[in-house]
Design an enzyme around this catalytic site. Sequence first.
Site, PDB file in Angstrom:
ATOM      1  N   GLN A 259      -8.483  -5.124 -21.160  1.00 36.59           N
ATOM      2  CA  GLN A 259      -9.873  -4.723 -20.948  1.00 36.59           C
ATOM      3  C   GLN A 259     -10.827  -5.718 -21.588  1.00 36.59           C
ATOM      4  O   GLN A 259     -11.838  -6.101 -21.008  1.00 36.59           O
ATOM      5  CB  GLN A 259     -10.101  -3.335 -21.541  1.00 36.59           C
ATOM      6  CG  GLN A 259     -11.337  -2.643 -21.020  1.00 36.59           C
ATOM      7  CD  GLN A 259     -11.274  -2.470 -19.521  1.00 36.59           C
ATOM      8  OE1 GLN A 259     -12.163  -2.912 -18.818  1.00 36.59           O
ATOM      9  NE2 GLN A 259     -10.228  -1.848 -19.015  1.00 36.59           N
TER      10      GLN A 259
ATOM     11  N   HIS B 266     -12.163  -9.027 -19.876  1.00 33.93           N
ATOM     12  CA  HIS B 266     -13.122  -8.980 -18.774  1.00 33.93           C
ATOM     13  C   HIS B 266     -14.446  -9.645 -19.123  1.00 33.93           C
ATOM     14  O   HIS B 266     -15.022 -10.384 -18.321  1.00 33.93           O
ATOM     15  CB  HIS B 266     -13.418  -7.523 -18.389  1.00 33.93           C
ATOM     16  CG  HIS B 266     -12.490  -6.964 -17.366  1.00 33.93           C
ATOM     17  ND1 HIS B 266     -12.421  -7.444 -16.082  1.00 33.93           N
ATOM     18  CD2 HIS B 266     -11.597  -5.940 -17.433  1.00 33.93           C
ATOM     19  CE1 HIS B 266     -11.522  -6.759 -15.400  1.00 33.93           C
ATOM     20  NE2 HIS B 266     -11.008  -5.847 -16.195  1.00 33.93           N
TER      21      HIS B 266
ATOM     22  N   GLU C 260     -44.790  33.022  -1.733  1.00 35.64           N
ATOM     23  CA  GLU C 260     -45.065  31.612  -1.998  1.00 35.64           C
ATOM     24  C   GLU C 260     -46.407  31.159  -1.422  1.00 35.64           C
ATOM     25  O   GLU C 260     -46.748  29.983  -1.515  1.00 35.64           O
ATOM     26  CB  GLU C 260     -43.924  30.749  -1.444  1.00 35.64           C
ATOM     27  CG  GLU C 260     -42.604  31.004  -2.163  1.00 35.64           C
ATOM     28  CD  GLU C 260     -41.508  30.037  -1.750  1.00 35.64           C
ATOM     29  OE1 GLU C 260     -41.722  29.253  -0.796  1.00 35.64           O
ATOM     30  OE2 GLU C 260     -40.430  30.048  -2.386  1.00 35.64           O
TER      31      GLU C 260
ATOM     32  N   ASP D  86      -6.220  -0.894 -11.415  1.00 34.32           N
ATOM     33  CA  ASP D  86      -7.135  -1.983 -11.077  1.00 34.32           C
ATOM     34  C   ASP D  86      -6.797  -2.625  -9.740  1.00 34.32           C
ATOM     35  O   ASP D  86      -7.687  -3.095  -9.037  1.00 34.32           O
ATOM     36  CB  ASP D  86      -7.087  -3.067 -12.163  1.00 34.32           C
ATOM     37  CG  ASP D  86      -7.950  -2.727 -13.356  1.00 34.32           C
ATOM     38  OD1 ASP D  86      -8.761  -1.789 -13.255  1.00 34.32           O
ATOM     39  OD2 ASP D  86      -7.809  -3.405 -14.392  1.00 34.32           O
TER      40      ASP D  86
ATOM     41  N   HIS E  88     -45.181  29.912   7.452  1.00 38.21           N
ATOM     42  CA  HIS E  88     -43.744  30.139   7.395  1.00 38.21           C
ATOM     43  C   HIS E  88     -43.429  31.540   7.936  1.00 38.21           C
ATOM     44  O   HIS E  88     -42.525  31.709   8.762  1.00 38.21           O
ATOM     45  CB  HIS E  88     -43.229  30.032   5.942  1.00 38.21           C
ATOM     46  CG  HIS E  88     -43.013  28.635   5.459  1.00 38.21           C
ATOM     47  ND1 HIS E  88     -44.029  27.705   5.378  1.00 38.21           N
ATOM     48  CD2 HIS E  88     -41.888  28.009   5.037  1.00 38.21           C
ATOM     49  CE1 HIS E  88     -43.541  26.581   4.910  1.00 38.21           C
ATOM     50  NE2 HIS E  88     -42.237  26.730   4.699  1.00 38.21           N
TER      51      HIS E  88
ATOM     52  N   ASN F  24     -23.073  -8.174 -13.211  1.00 34.51           N
ATOM     53  CA  ASN F  24     -23.563  -8.353 -14.576  1.00 34.51           C
ATOM     54  C   ASN F  24     -24.800  -7.494 -14.818  1.00 34.51           C
ATOM     55  O   ASN F  24     -25.215  -6.711 -13.966  1.00 34.51           O
ATOM     56  CB  ASN F  24     -23.834  -9.836 -14.865  1.00 34.51           C
ATOM     57  CG  ASN F  24     -24.913 -10.416 -13.966  1.00 34.51           C
ATOM     58  OD1 ASN F  24     -25.729  -9.691 -13.391  1.00 34.51           O
ATOM     59  ND2 ASN F  24     -24.941 -11.728 -13.851  1.00 34.51           N
TER      60      ASN F  24
ATOM     61  N   TYR G 166     -21.340  -5.607  -3.035  1.00 36.46           N
ATOM     62  CA  TYR G 166     -21.514  -6.708  -3.981  1.00 36.46           C
ATOM     63  C   TYR G 166     -20.177  -6.992  -4.675  1.00 36.46           C
ATOM     64  O   TYR G 166     -19.557  -6.095  -5.241  1.00 36.46           O
ATOM     65  CB  TYR G 166     -22.574  -6.379  -5.033  1.00 36.46           C
ATOM     66  CG  TYR G 166     -22.882  -7.570  -5.912  1.00 36.46           C
ATOM     67  CD1 TYR G 166     -23.916  -8.441  -5.587  1.00 36.46           C
ATOM     68  CD2 TYR G 166     -22.130  -7.843  -7.040  1.00 36.46           C
ATOM     69  CE1 TYR G 166     -24.186  -9.561  -6.369  1.00 36.46           C
ATOM     70  CE2 TYR G 166     -22.386  -8.962  -7.826  1.00 36.46           C
ATOM     71  CZ  TYR G 166     -23.414  -9.817  -7.479  1.00 36.46           C
ATOM     72  OH  TYR G 166     -23.659 -10.925  -8.255  1.00 36.46           O
TER      73      TYR G 166
ATOM     74  N   GLU H  49     -14.659   4.983 -19.202  1.00 32.46           N
ATOM     75  CA  GLU H  49     -14.409   4.542 -17.828  1.00 32.46           C
ATOM     76  C   GLU H  49     -12.913   4.673 -17.510  1.00 32.46           C
ATOM     77  O   GLU H  49     -12.521   5.239 -16.503  1.00 32.46           O
ATOM     78  CB  GLU H  49     -14.863   3.091 -17.684  1.00 32.46           C
ATOM     79  CG  GLU H  49     -14.571   2.485 -16.326  1.00 32.46           C
ATOM     80  CD  GLU H  49     -14.871   0.996 -16.288  1.00 32.46           C
ATOM     81  OE1 GLU H  49     -14.996   0.455 -15.175  1.00 32.46           O
ATOM     82  OE2 GLU H  49     -14.963   0.366 -17.368  1.00 32.46           O
ATOM     83  N   HIS H  50     -12.074   4.100 -18.364  1.00 29.73           N
ATOM     84  CA  HIS H  50     -10.617   4.189 -18.232  1.00 29.73           C
ATOM     85  C   HIS H  50     -10.057   4.910 -19.455  1.00 29.73           C
ATOM     86  O   HIS H  50     -10.407   4.563 -20.585  1.00 29.73           O
ATOM     87  CB  HIS H  50      -9.976   2.798 -18.162  1.00 29.73           C
ATOM     88  CG  HIS H  50     -10.543   1.904 -17.106  1.00 29.73           C
ATOM     89  ND1 HIS H  50     -11.504   0.949 -17.378  1.00 29.73           N
ATOM     90  CD2 HIS H  50     -10.280   1.814 -15.778  1.00 29.73           C
ATOM     91  CE1 HIS H  50     -11.807   0.311 -16.261  1.00 29.73           C
ATOM     92  NE2 HIS H  50     -11.084   0.809 -15.277  1.00 29.73           N
TER      93      HIS H  50
END
Length: 445
Positions: free
Chosen positions: A260, A263, A416, A362, A421, A215, A130, A328-329
């Site tokens: 920043q 944006h 168990e 970036d 098994h 978004n 995307y 984030e940064h």
Amino acid sequence: MLRIITQQAEVRAELQRICDRTHDDQVVHKEATVREVLQAVKRQGDRALLHYTAEFDHQNLKQEELRVSGSELDAAYQQVSKELLDAIRLACRQIEAFHRQRVPKSWVHFGEDEIVLGKRYTPVDKAGLYVPGGRAAYPSTVLMNAVPAKVAGVPRRVMVTPPGGEKSIHPAVLVAAQEAGIEEIYRVGGAQAIAALAYGTETIPKVNVITGPGNIYVTLAKKLVYGTVGIDSLAGPSEVLVIADETANATYVAADLLAQAEHDPMAAAILLTTDAELAKKVQAEVEQQLENHPRRTLTEKAIAHYGLIVIVDSLEQAAELSNEFAPEHLELEVAEPWELVEKIRHAGAIFLGSSTPEAVGDYLAGPNHTLPTSGAARYASALGVETFLKHSSLIQYSPIALQKVAGAIEVLAKAEGLPSHAASVRLRTQPKGDTWGMEDGDKPS
């Protein structure tokens, strides 16, 4: 104007408020809308895609116009400058070189008694990438998604991006996609694009993994389809946190904060500094650089709501606050950034020194710019080759090896309450006879 605060209780409250900025009552309402879109696309396929593209993007497409044509792809090269093409190609090479270093290797270990153990990495069959549109074109985001998928060896890589005016897609986006090996591109965006990739339509294939930022509607859609498909992360509005001391350049710091904030109205720009004089200079410099800013209204809104300058007592305290926020940064504009980085535990990407603005990362340093936001850096990492790979365990036991561990397996299986098994091992390691090998009272009736 950027606020300057010093009280620690207020600082922590503000950082938490900014971190939680996407978790409000409006999100609940938007999630209901996204669920409706997802279900409509799942049921109606292309018809729903065309409907929502007309409603949300105001572009009336025909079904055959969903996929970008070969002639459009060819024409895109004639519509970008040589300088832009060269920059895209340089970025593509840098990003590919970095991500090739991150490809995990399959391995096999041959142990005693002919035990073979290993791990095998294979790419997903189809990846959906995307790329946001709307306010700007993002060829860099194309590269950051497409190149790792290519390096991982994903056989089919498809891209979706919302159409602009007159159904167009920015030529730089189309050129970047082709340089990164993507030629299957669809002009659809928003939650409806995520739905198409998750469920498939008559035109758009169902994929295994969806990556890329968008978004709030795109983010919520990715959250809701997770499990049907894999996703990279839930990327929220972008954010930067700068730690600066008295050696920092106020002009540089202000520019990085604005880089920043421009944006998105919900982008966060935070400065933690030990120098009160620098705080005032940065505050003034931000106002000055905003005077003739082409995106002034949007950027001012971000600064007003999610911009912050904090004066701290020490760099150690700044590191502690940064780790709580998990940005984030993270930019370390201090005299000794490599000393400070040892105190950083949580950050999506770390930029060291005054000559390393976030913009380097970036665009073309190489590491991915699709990063965890809203505190997710505490547990998540950047988009990378690993996002498009899955691994399978390889296990082979010889008869001798199985014989040696049969008793332990039987004990665990009985603990168990899983007799078959135990039997699956016993039938291979003991003479034929009692299938269950338990006390008479334990045998099934």
